[in-house]
Write a protein that holds these residues in place. Structure first.
Motif, PDB file in Angstrom:
ATOM      1  N   TYR A 148      -5.654  46.563 104.268  1.00 13.36           N
ATOM      2  CA  TYR A 148      -5.663  47.141 102.928  1.00 13.36           C
ATOM      3  C   TYR A 148      -4.238  47.316 102.449  1.00 13.36           C
ATOM      4  CZ  TYR A 148      -6.252  50.370  99.079  1.00 13.36           C
ATOM      5  OH  TYR A 148      -6.204  50.953  97.833  1.00 13.36           O
ATOM      6  N   ASP A 149      -4.000  46.926 101.219  1.00 13.40           N
ATOM      7  CA  ASP A 149      -2.720  47.144 100.560  1.00 13.40           C
ATOM      8  C   ASP A 149      -3.045  47.730  99.197  1.00 13.40           C
ATOM      9  OD1 ASP A 149      -0.492  46.503  98.674  1.00 13.40           O
ATOM     10  OD2 ASP A 149       0.390  45.634 100.479  1.00 13.40           O
ATOM     11  N   PRO A 150      -2.496  48.899  98.852  1.00 12.39           N
ATOM     12  CA  PRO A 150      -2.839  49.535  97.575  1.00 12.39           C
ATOM     13  C   PRO A 150      -2.539  48.653  96.356  1.00 12.39           C
ATOM     14  CG  PRO A 150      -1.446  50.989  98.899  1.00 12.39           C
ATOM     15  CD  PRO A 150      -1.572  49.695  99.638  1.00 12.39           C
ATOM     16  N   ALA A 151      -1.564  47.770  96.463  1.00 10.52           N
ATOM     17  CA  ALA A 151      -1.222  46.899  95.339  1.00 10.52           C
ATOM     18  C   ALA A 151      -2.190  45.725  95.192  1.00 10.52           C
ATOM     19  CB  ALA A 151       0.203  46.378  95.493  1.00 10.52           C
ATOM     20  N   ILE A 152      -2.882  45.377  96.263  1.00 15.63           N
ATOM     21  CA  ILE A 152      -3.774  44.204  96.247  1.00 15.63           C
ATOM     22  C   ILE A 152      -5.232  44.615  96.396  1.00 15.63           C
ATOM     23  CG2 ILE A 152      -4.390  42.079  97.483  1.00 15.63           C
ATOM     24  CD1 ILE A 152      -1.417  41.872  98.301  1.00 15.63           C
ATOM     25  N   GLY A 153      -5.497  45.564  97.274  1.00 12.19           N
ATOM     26  CA  GLY A 153      -6.864  45.975  97.601  1.00 12.19           C
ATOM     27  C   GLY A 153      -7.175  45.563  99.029  1.00 12.19           C
ATOM     28  N   LEU A 154      -8.456  45.417  99.329  1.00 13.04           N
ATOM     29  CA  LEU A 154      -8.845  44.923 100.641  1.00 13.04           C
ATOM     30  C   LEU A 154      -8.445  43.461 100.750  1.00 13.04           C
ATOM     31  CD1 LEU A 154     -12.397  46.463 101.076  1.00 13.04           C
ATOM     32  CD2 LEU A 154     -10.425  46.875 102.544  1.00 13.04           C
ATOM     33  N   MET A 155      -7.896  43.091 101.900  1.00 13.99           N
ATOM     34  CA  MET A 155      -7.464  41.714 102.131  1.00 13.99           C
ATOM     35  C   MET A 155      -8.139  41.208 103.396  1.00 13.99           C
ATOM     36  SD  MET A 155      -3.377  42.128 101.444  1.00 13.99           S
ATOM     37  CE  MET A 155      -3.235  43.218 102.845  1.00 13.99           C
ATOM     38  N   PHE A 156      -8.586  39.958 103.349  1.00  8.04           N
ATOM     39  CA  PHE A 156      -9.276  39.356 104.481  1.00  8.04           C
ATOM     40  C   PHE A 156      -8.667  37.989 104.767  1.00  8.04           C
ATOM     41  CE2 PHE A 156     -12.217  42.075 102.218  1.00  8.04           C
ATOM     42  CZ  PHE A 156     -12.759  42.843 103.233  1.00  8.04           C
ATOM     43  N   GLY A 157      -8.692  37.605 106.013  1.00 12.12           N
ATOM     44  CA  GLY A 157      -8.235  36.280 106.421  1.00 12.12           C
ATOM     45  C   GLY A 157      -9.122  35.751 107.520  1.00 12.12           C
ATOM     46  N   VAL A 158      -9.480  34.475 107.436  1.00 14.84           N
ATOM     47  CA  VAL A 158     -10.337  33.857 108.436  1.00 14.84           C
ATOM     48  C   VAL A 158     -10.057  32.362 108.464  1.00 14.84           C
ATOM     49  CG1 VAL A 158     -12.307  33.499 106.872  1.00 14.84           C
ATOM     50  CG2 VAL A 158     -12.706  33.764 109.322  1.00 14.84           C
ATOM     51  N   GLN A 159     -10.126  31.778 109.649  1.00 13.33           N
ATOM     52  CA  GLN A 159      -9.928  30.328 109.745  1.00 13.33           C
ATOM     53  C   GLN A 159     -11.227  29.621 109.382  1.00 13.33           C
ATOM     54  OE1 GLN A 159      -8.878  28.368 113.528  1.00 13.33           O
ATOM     55  NE2 GLN A 159      -7.306  27.315 112.308  1.00 13.33           N
ATOM     56  N   VAL A 160     -11.087  28.547 108.611  1.00 14.11           N
ATOM     57  CA  VAL A 160     -12.232  27.738 108.192  1.00 14.11           C
ATOM     58  C   VAL A 160     -11.948  26.265 108.469  1.00 14.11           C
ATOM     59  CG1 VAL A 160     -12.938  29.367 106.377  1.00 14.11           C
ATOM     60  CG2 VAL A 160     -11.381  27.497 105.817  1.00 14.11           C
ATOM     61  N   GLN A 161     -13.017  25.491 108.487  1.00 16.58           N
ATOM     62  CA  GLN A 161     -12.908  24.040 108.551  1.00 16.58           C
ATOM     63  C   GLN A 161     -13.677  23.497 107.351  1.00 16.58           C
ATOM     64  OE1 GLN A 161     -14.332  25.675 111.458  1.00 16.58           O
ATOM     65  NE2 GLN A 161     -12.203  26.063 111.984  1.00 16.58           N
ATOM     66  N   TYR A 162     -13.206  22.379 106.829  1.00 19.23           N
ATOM     67  CA  TYR A 162     -13.883  21.762 105.692  1.00 19.23           C
ATOM     68  C   TYR A 162     -13.658  20.261 105.739  1.00 19.23           C
ATOM     69  CZ  TYR A 162      -9.154  22.038 103.774  1.00 19.23           C
ATOM     70  OH  TYR A 162      -7.802  21.934 103.590  1.00 19.23           O
ATOM     71  N   TYR A 163     -14.552  19.556 105.086  1.00 16.73           N
ATOM     72  CA  TYR A 163     -14.458  18.101 105.062  1.00 16.73           C
ATOM     73  C   TYR A 163     -13.614  17.680 103.869  1.00 16.73           C
ATOM     74  CZ  TYR A 163     -15.630  13.185 105.130  1.00 16.73           C
ATOM     75  OH  TYR A 163     -15.553  11.824 105.190  1.00 16.73           O
ATOM     76  N   ASP A 164     -12.600  16.878 104.111  1.00 22.28           N
ATOM     77  CA  ASP A 164     -11.747  16.344 103.067  1.00 22.28           C
ATOM     78  C   ASP A 164     -12.166  14.894 102.826  1.00 22.28           C
ATOM     79  OD1 ASP A 164      -9.647  15.052 101.621  1.00 22.28           O
ATOM     80  OD2 ASP A 164      -8.256  16.621 102.269  1.00 22.28           O
ATOM     81  N   GLY A 165     -12.839  14.655 101.704  1.00 20.42           N
ATOM     82  CA  GLY A 165     -13.347  13.323 101.392  1.00 20.42           C
ATOM     83  C   GLY A 165     -12.258  12.279 101.228  1.00 20.42           C
ATOM     84  N   GLU A 166     -11.104  12.679 100.715  1.00 22.47           N
ATOM     85  CA  GLU A 166     -10.009  11.730 100.533  1.00 22.47           C
ATOM     86  C   GLU A 166      -9.465  11.243 101.880  1.00 22.47           C
ATOM     87  OE1 GLU A 166      -6.961  13.081  97.894  1.00 22.47           O
ATOM     88  OE2 GLU A 166      -8.401  13.657  96.342  1.00 22.47           O
ATOM     89  N   LEU A 167      -9.393  12.140 102.842  1.00 22.38           N
ATOM     90  CA  LEU A 167      -8.905  11.772 104.174  1.00 22.38           C
ATOM     91  C   LEU A 167     -10.026  11.255 105.067  1.00 22.38           C
ATOM     92  CD1 LEU A 167      -6.495  14.756 104.953  1.00 22.38           C
ATOM     93  CD2 LEU A 167      -5.877  12.446 104.225  1.00 22.38           C
ATOM     94  N   GLY A 168     -11.276  11.571 104.697  1.00 21.91           N
ATOM     95  CA  GLY A 168     -12.402  11.182 105.527  1.00 21.91           C
ATOM     96  C   GLY A 168     -12.411  11.893 106.864  1.00 21.91           C
ATOM     97  N   ASP A 169     -11.963  13.160 106.864  1.00 22.53           N
ATOM     98  CA  ASP A 169     -11.857  13.902 108.118  1.00 22.53           C
ATOM     99  C   ASP A 169     -12.037  15.396 107.846  1.00 22.53           C
ATOM    100  OD1 ASP A 169     -11.508  14.308 110.809  1.00 22.53           O
ATOM    101  OD2 ASP A 169      -9.382  13.774 110.837  1.00 22.53           O
ATOM    102  N   PHE A 170     -12.266  16.146 108.924  1.00 27.00           N
ATOM    103  CA  PHE A 170     -12.378  17.599 108.843  1.00 27.00           C
ATOM    104  C   PHE A 170     -10.998  18.214 109.004  1.00 27.00           C
ATOM    105  CE2 PHE A 170     -16.587  16.174 109.923  1.00 27.00           C
ATOM    106  CZ  PHE A 170     -17.389  16.966 109.122  1.00 27.00           C
ATOM    107  N   ILE A 171     -10.720  19.227 108.199  1.00 28.44           N
ATOM    108  CA  ILE A 171      -9.423  19.888 108.167  1.00 28.44           C
ATOM    109  C   ILE A 171      -9.636  21.372 108.482  1.00 28.44           C
ATOM    110  CG2 ILE A 171      -7.428  20.466 106.704  1.00 28.44           C
ATOM    111  CD1 ILE A 171      -7.797  17.462 107.119  1.00 28.44           C
ATOM    112  N   SER A 172      -8.694  21.978 109.197  1.00 29.87           N
ATOM    113  CA  SER A 172      -8.710  23.422 109.427  1.00 29.87           C
ATOM    114  C   SER A 172      -7.727  24.081 108.479  1.00 29.87           C
ATOM    115  CB  SER A 172      -8.305  23.755 110.869  1.00 29.87           C
ATOM    116  OG  SER A 172      -9.295  23.322 111.762  1.00 29.87           O
TER     117      SER A 172
END
Length: 146
Positions: free
Chosen positions: A103-127
């Motif tokens: 929590y930061d009073p100037a921003i609010g609640l903050m969250f971070g998490v690692q994700v993976q997604y498919y990048d169609g241009e590269l034809g591969d999964f990216i983290s």
């Protein structure tokens, strides 16, 4: 430590489009990843809930995050939003077990998490790192994908 990392990442430029939308088909109860008690967390004295969703299809982008949060409506219900990629697609994976919050009073609640997604241009999964903030007063959720 987490706060300084999240704040510095929030100041970075996002590299891919993501979207926050009102709960729709992605937020069905049967999409909550099981076991529920391991893939759902509360913050702000229970006013905020983050849960992992798996819509099964599309297979390369079936994971979304559910965010239930203030502000409350006239009946006491929270706003319901989902976070995924643009066009209604989700992520191919979300490391929910490692979800970090601060929590930061100037921003609010903050969250971070690692994700993976498919990048169609590269034809591969990216983290990448999905960072999102929540202002409980206004209900504004902002997300950035690094």
């Amino acid at each position: 430590m987490i706060r300084s990392i999240l704040v510095s990442l929030f100041l970075a430029t996002p590299s891919m489009a993501q979207e926050i939308v009102d709960c729709d088909w992605q937020a069905r109860a049967d999409a909550i990843y099981e076991p529920w008690e391991e893939f759902s967390r509360t913050y702000a004295n229970g006013d905020v809930r983050i849960a992992l969703l798996d819509t099964i299809e599309p297979a390369a982008g079936s994971f979304h995050l559910l965010v239930l949060s203030p502000p409350f409506d006239e009946l006491g219900g929270r706003q319901c939003q989902t976070i995924g990629l643009s066009g209604g697609a989700g992520f191919s994976g979300i490391g929910f077990e490692e979800l970090a919050a601060d929590y930061d009073p100037a921003i609010g609640l903050m969250f971070g998490v690692q994700v993976q997604y498919y990048d169609g241009e590269l034809g591969d999964f990216i983290s990448g790192d999905l960072l999102f903030s929540l202002n409980q007063s206004t209900g504004l959720i902002e997300a950035f994908l690094e």
